[in-house]
Every structure is written in C-alpha cells, then in structure tokens.
Design a protein around this motif. Structure first.
Motif, PDB file in Angstrom:
ATOM      1  N   VAL A   1      93.738  64.834  57.728  1.00 51.87           N
ATOM      2  CA  VAL A   1      92.889  66.029  57.656  1.00 51.87           C
ATOM      3  C   VAL A   1      92.626  66.537  59.070  1.00 51.87           C
ATOM      4  CG1 VAL A   1      90.716  66.911  56.808  1.00 51.87           C
ATOM      5  CG2 VAL A   1      91.812  65.014  55.645  1.00 51.87           C
ATOM      6  N   PRO A   2      92.884  67.825  59.361  1.00 51.49           N
ATOM      7  CA  PRO A   2      92.566  68.321  60.709  1.00 51.49           C
ATOM      8  C   PRO A   2      91.058  68.409  60.932  1.00 51.49           C
ATOM      9  CG  PRO A   2      93.483  70.059  59.352  1.00 51.49           C
ATOM     10  CD  PRO A   2      93.551  68.820  58.542  1.00 51.49           C
ATOM     11  N   LEU A   3      90.676  68.428  62.199  1.00 50.51           N
ATOM     12  CA  LEU A   3      89.255  68.457  62.563  1.00 50.51           C
ATOM     13  C   LEU A   3      88.562  69.689  62.006  1.00 50.51           C
ATOM     14  CD1 LEU A   3      86.860  67.443  64.227  1.00 50.51           C
ATOM     15  CD2 LEU A   3      87.851  68.500  66.221  1.00 50.51           C
TER      16      LEU A   3
ATOM     17  N   TYR B   1      87.733  62.141  66.143  1.00 52.03           N
ATOM     18  CA  TYR B   1      88.833  62.947  66.660  1.00 52.03           C
ATOM     19  C   TYR B   1      88.853  62.997  68.176  1.00 52.03           C
ATOM     20  CZ  TYR B   1      89.871  64.462  61.969  1.00 52.03           C
ATOM     21  OH  TYR B   1      90.225  64.469  60.660  1.00 52.03           O
ATOM     22  N   GLY B   2      87.782  62.498  68.812  1.00 55.88           N
ATOM     23  CA  GLY B   2      87.791  62.430  70.255  1.00 55.88           C
ATOM     24  C   GLY B   2      88.190  61.039  70.701  1.00 55.88           C
ATOM     25  N   GLU B   3      87.405  60.475  71.615  1.00 54.60           N
ATOM     26  CA  GLU B   3      87.703  59.123  72.072  1.00 54.60           C
ATOM     27  C   GLU B   3      87.002  58.124  71.164  1.00 54.60           C
ATOM     28  OE1 GLU B   3      87.394  58.090  76.187  1.00 54.60           O
ATOM     29  OE2 GLU B   3      87.576  60.200  76.727  1.00 54.60           O
ATOM     30  N   ALA B   4      87.770  57.499  70.274  1.00 57.57           N
ATOM     31  CA  ALA B   4      87.145  56.609  69.291  1.00 57.57           C
ATOM     32  C   ALA B   4      86.622  55.344  69.942  1.00 57.57           C
ATOM     33  CB  ALA B   4      88.135  56.275  68.188  1.00 57.57           C
ATOM     34  N   LEU B   5      87.148  54.962  71.099  1.00 60.73           N
ATOM     35  CA  LEU B   5      86.714  53.698  71.708  1.00 60.73           C
ATOM     36  C   LEU B   5      85.343  53.834  72.349  1.00 60.73           C
ATOM     37  CD1 LEU B   5      89.970  52.187  73.151  1.00 60.73           C
ATOM     38  CD2 LEU B   5      88.580  51.382  71.269  1.00 60.73           C
TER      39      LEU B   5
ATOM     40  N   VAL C   1      75.263  83.028  59.708  1.00 67.17           N
ATOM     41  CA  VAL C   1      75.366  81.817  60.526  1.00 67.17           C
ATOM     42  C   VAL C   1      76.683  81.110  60.246  1.00 67.17           C
ATOM     43  CG1 VAL C   1      74.431  79.503  60.776  1.00 67.17           C
ATOM     44  CG2 VAL C   1      72.925  81.444  60.896  1.00 67.17           C
ATOM     45  N   PHE C   2      77.047  81.030  58.949  1.00 69.46           N
ATOM     46  CA  PHE C   2      78.315  80.370  58.608  1.00 69.46           C
ATOM     47  C   PHE C   2      79.497  81.123  59.217  1.00 69.46           C
ATOM     48  CE2 PHE C   2      81.906  79.881  55.622  1.00 69.46           C
ATOM     49  CZ  PHE C   2      82.168  78.555  55.898  1.00 69.46           C
ATOM     50  N   GLY C   3      79.505  82.456  59.068  1.00 71.77           N
ATOM     51  CA  GLY C   3      80.595  83.227  59.639  1.00 71.77           C
ATOM     52  C   GLY C   3      80.645  83.113  61.150  1.00 71.77           C
ATOM     53  N   GLY C   4      79.477  83.172  61.786  1.00 72.30           N
ATOM     54  CA  GLY C   4      79.441  83.059  63.240  1.00 72.30           C
ATOM     55  C   GLY C   4      79.943  81.713  63.721  1.00 72.30           C
ATOM     56  N   LEU C   5      79.496  80.633  63.036  1.00 75.31           N
ATOM     57  CA  LEU C   5      79.931  79.292  63.445  1.00 75.31           C
ATOM     58  C   LEU C   5      81.435  79.144  63.301  1.00 75.31           C
ATOM     59  CD1 LEU C   5      77.242  76.888  61.967  1.00 75.31           C
ATOM     60  CD2 LEU C   5      77.832  77.168  64.337  1.00 75.31           C
ATOM     61  N   THR C   6      81.984  79.601  62.155  1.00 77.06           N
ATOM     62  CA  THR C   6      83.426  79.417  61.965  1.00 77.06           C
ATOM     63  C   THR C   6      84.222  80.253  62.946  1.00 77.06           C
ATOM     64  OG1 THR C   6      82.999  80.758  60.035  1.00 77.06           O
ATOM     65  CG2 THR C   6      83.835  78.580  59.641  1.00 77.06           C
ATOM     66  N   SER C   7      83.784  81.503  63.198  1.00 73.25           N
ATOM     67  CA  SER C   7      84.573  82.316  64.127  1.00 73.25           C
ATOM     68  C   SER C   7      84.474  81.754  65.546  1.00 73.25           C
ATOM     69  CB  SER C   7      84.111  83.768  64.088  1.00 73.25           C
ATOM     70  OG  SER C   7      82.839  83.881  64.662  1.00 73.25           O
ATOM     71  N   LEU C   8      83.274  81.230  65.903  1.00 67.62           N
ATOM     72  CA  LEU C   8      83.112  80.629  67.225  1.00 67.62           C
ATOM     73  C   LEU C   8      84.014  79.405  67.371  1.00 67.62           C
ATOM     74  CD1 LEU C   8      81.130  81.418  69.484  1.00 67.62           C
ATOM     75  CD2 LEU C   8      79.707  79.538  68.760  1.00 67.62           C
ATOM     76  N   LEU C   9      84.028  78.547  66.311  1.00 68.69           N
ATOM     77  CA  LEU C   9      84.813  77.310  66.386  1.00 68.69           C
ATOM     78  C   LEU C   9      86.300  77.599  66.358  1.00 68.69           C
ATOM     79  CD1 LEU C   9      82.708  75.079  64.029  1.00 68.69           C
ATOM     80  CD2 LEU C   9      83.145  74.645  66.420  1.00 68.69           C
ATOM     81  N   SER C  10      86.719  78.647  65.613  1.00 71.84           N
ATOM     82  CA  SER C  10      88.158  78.893  65.505  1.00 71.84           C
ATOM     83  C   SER C  10      88.727  79.390  66.828  1.00 71.84           C
ATOM     84  CB  SER C  10      88.443  79.894  64.388  1.00 71.84           C
ATOM     85  OG  SER C  10      87.784  81.098  64.672  1.00 71.84           O
ATOM     86  N   GLY C  11      87.867  79.872  67.736  1.00 66.80           N
ATOM     87  CA  GLY C  11      88.365  80.249  69.047  1.00 66.80           C
ATOM     88  C   GLY C  11      88.529  79.079  69.991  1.00 66.80           C
ATOM     89  N   TRP C  12      88.067  77.880  69.559  1.00 65.08           N
ATOM     90  CA  TRP C  12      88.121  76.700  70.419  1.00 65.08           C
ATOM     91  C   TRP C  12      89.506  76.073  70.335  1.00 65.08           C
ATOM     92  CZ3 TRP C  12      86.901  71.318  68.535  1.00 65.08           C
ATOM     93  CH2 TRP C  12      86.914  70.405  69.610  1.00 65.08           C
ATOM     94  N   SER C  13      90.020  75.602  71.482  1.00 64.37           N
ATOM     95  CA  SER C  13      91.417  75.140  71.514  1.00 64.37           C
ATOM     96  C   SER C  13      91.612  73.856  70.719  1.00 64.37           C
ATOM     97  CB  SER C  13      91.840  74.918  72.961  1.00 64.37           C
ATOM     98  OG  SER C  13      90.985  73.981  73.573  1.00 64.37           O
ATOM     99  N   GLY C  14      90.572  73.026  70.599  1.00 66.40           N
ATOM    100  CA  GLY C  14      90.740  71.755  69.896  1.00 66.40           C
ATOM    101  C   GLY C  14      90.487  71.840  68.412  1.00 66.40           C
TER     102      GLY C  14
END
Lengths: 102, 169
Positions: A2-4, A52-56, B102-115
């Motif tokens: 499952v992705p993060l 999903y980060g550093e599990a250790l 709040v839900f829309g804002g959180l998801t759009s904010l998070l989807s811009g994050w590289s990880g």
C-alpha cells in the motif's frame, strides 16, 4: 504494498469526520467523541510515517504512545468537567453552557 | 491490486463508515459503541503497518478504558436530551462545508509533496519493534524525558479529574 498516500488520505478523511462532529454536535460528550476521532487520525499519520520513513528510529511510535497518554488525560478531565457541569446546571448541551458569557 | 491493498480498502471503508455513524447517530450510547467499532478499525490499520504493540495498546487503552469511560459518562448524563430534539446545530451545513474544505485542502497539500507515493521498505530481518521502542522510551539519549513528563501529566489528570468531579455534599 500500500503506498503512503492511501494512509494519509484515510487519516485526513477520519480527521475531517471528527472535525465535523466537533463543529456540529450539540451534546458536549458527542463533541469529545469527535475529538477522539481526530486524535486517532493523527496517530495513524504518526505510525504511517514511522513505517514509511526510518523504521529503525522509533520516533513515530514513541509519539503515538505519548498521544495515547495525552488522549487518556484529556478524556478523563473532559468527562469529569461534563459530569460536574451536569450536576450543577442539569444540562450537557454546549449552547446552554454560557456562564462565562455576558 | 494486491491482497494487502484490498484488505486496507475494506478496513478503511469500515472505519470511515463507523466514524460517520459516530458523528451522525442520534442515540449517544450508540455513538459510543460506533466509536468502539471505529477504534477497532484503526487498530487493524496499525497492525497492517507492522506496529503490533501500538495495535494492542489501541485495543487496551482506547477500547478498554476510554470508550468505556465514554459509555459511563453518557449513562450518567442521559436524562438530558434523550433522543429528543435536534442533535446538531441549526447551521450544520457550515460545519460540513468546513470539514469538506479541510479534507480537500489536506489532500491537495499532501499530493504536492514529493514523498506522497512512497512505498515502505521491507523491515530488516530480526527486527524487534517492541524492544527498540522500550529502549528508546527509557534511554537518556532518546525519549526518557517526554516519557516521564507524560507520567506526570497522567498523575495531574488523575488528581484534576477527581477534584473536578468530586461531589462536595
């Protein structure tokens, strides 16, 4: 696997549902139920970032444990306040608790 | 779609459905029982994340203590607004709007994050989360100070709850 993102969206949805409960419910105990949902959403985020980060480094799980303790303290004091108010004012409706308003 | 993804989707839908029942159901005892169901779903999510100890603590502390405390508090204040009258504010639509925003804002904010689409690395073999957690909670180089502060906080909450709810008569 499952992705993060799935966990983060799940936690965001749970947080929003809790926020809705806090904003719209009239009963003070129901408001505290909403706060519990929000705290759980935060905990899901913490544990997901640990995995999903550093599990250790156990930082995320330690944070989650501390949040458990804070949530238990918050609920015990909050419910004691509600019961005390109910004893004096015979109401648990948040709109009618206006002793501090003038 | 793998089996784990299907399990996650089922658990997430079950948890969110129970959470919606918590905030919308009229009877507060039922709301507290729906909260128990939500907390079980969250515990399963922890187990899916390999956080076994956190999942057990969730069941013991949240379901065993906090949810029962809620049910007791509901029963002690039940005479008031028992299934009568509106359970929500008259402007509940504004609350719903804020929650959706709040839900829309959180998801759009998070989807811009590289990880955002990260996948988890496999845990090393012989990984023992419980002993690592115990060491980091008691080691002075790690989190012994927050751990002790949390115990003081619990003591303060205990004293405060007894004092506030104590009946003087």
């Amino acid at each position: 696997m499952v992705p993060l993102s799935w966990y983060l969206i799940f936690a965001a949805a749970l947080f929003s549902i809790g926020l809705f409960g806090v904003l719209v419910r009239r009963n003070a105990i129901a408001i505290l139920l909403g706060v519990e949902l929000m705290l759980n959403a935060v905990n899901i985020n913490l544990v997901a970032f640990w995995r999903y980060g550093e599990a250790l480094a156990m930082t995320g799980q330690v944070f989650a444990v501390i949040v458990f303790a804070v949530a238990a303290a918050e609920v015990s004091v909050g419910l004691a306040l509600v019961i005390s108010v109910y004893r004096r004012r015979n109401t648990v409706v948040a709109d009618e608790l206006d002793m501090l308003k003038w | 779609m793998t089996a784990q993804q299907i399990i996650f989707l089922i658990v997430a839908l079950y948890t969110l459905g129970s959470a919606l029942m918590v905030v919308t159901t009229r009877n507060l005892v039922h709301a507290a029982l729906w909260l128990v169901s939500t907390l079980f779903g969250v515990a399963v999510a922890y187990a899916l994340l390999n956080a076994n100890f956190i999942a057990v603590v969730q069941v013991v502390v949240y379901i065993g203590a906090i949810a029962i405390l809620f049910i007791f508090a509901v029963m002690l204040t039940r005479k008031d607004m028992r299934d009568a009258g509106p359970q929500m504010n008259s402007n509940w639509w504004a609350g719903a709007l804020v929650a959706v925003l709040v839900f829309g804002g959180l998801t759009s904010l998070l989807s811009g994050w590289s990880g955002f689409q990260n996948t988890a690395a496999a845990l090393p073999s012989g990984f023992d989360a419980i002993s690592l957690l115990g060491e980091s909670l008691t080691s002075p180089e790690a989190f012994v100070l927050p751990f002790e502060v949390a115990s003081v906080l619990l003591l303060a909450a205990l004293v405060g709850a007894v004092y506030v709810a104590f009946n003087k008569k």
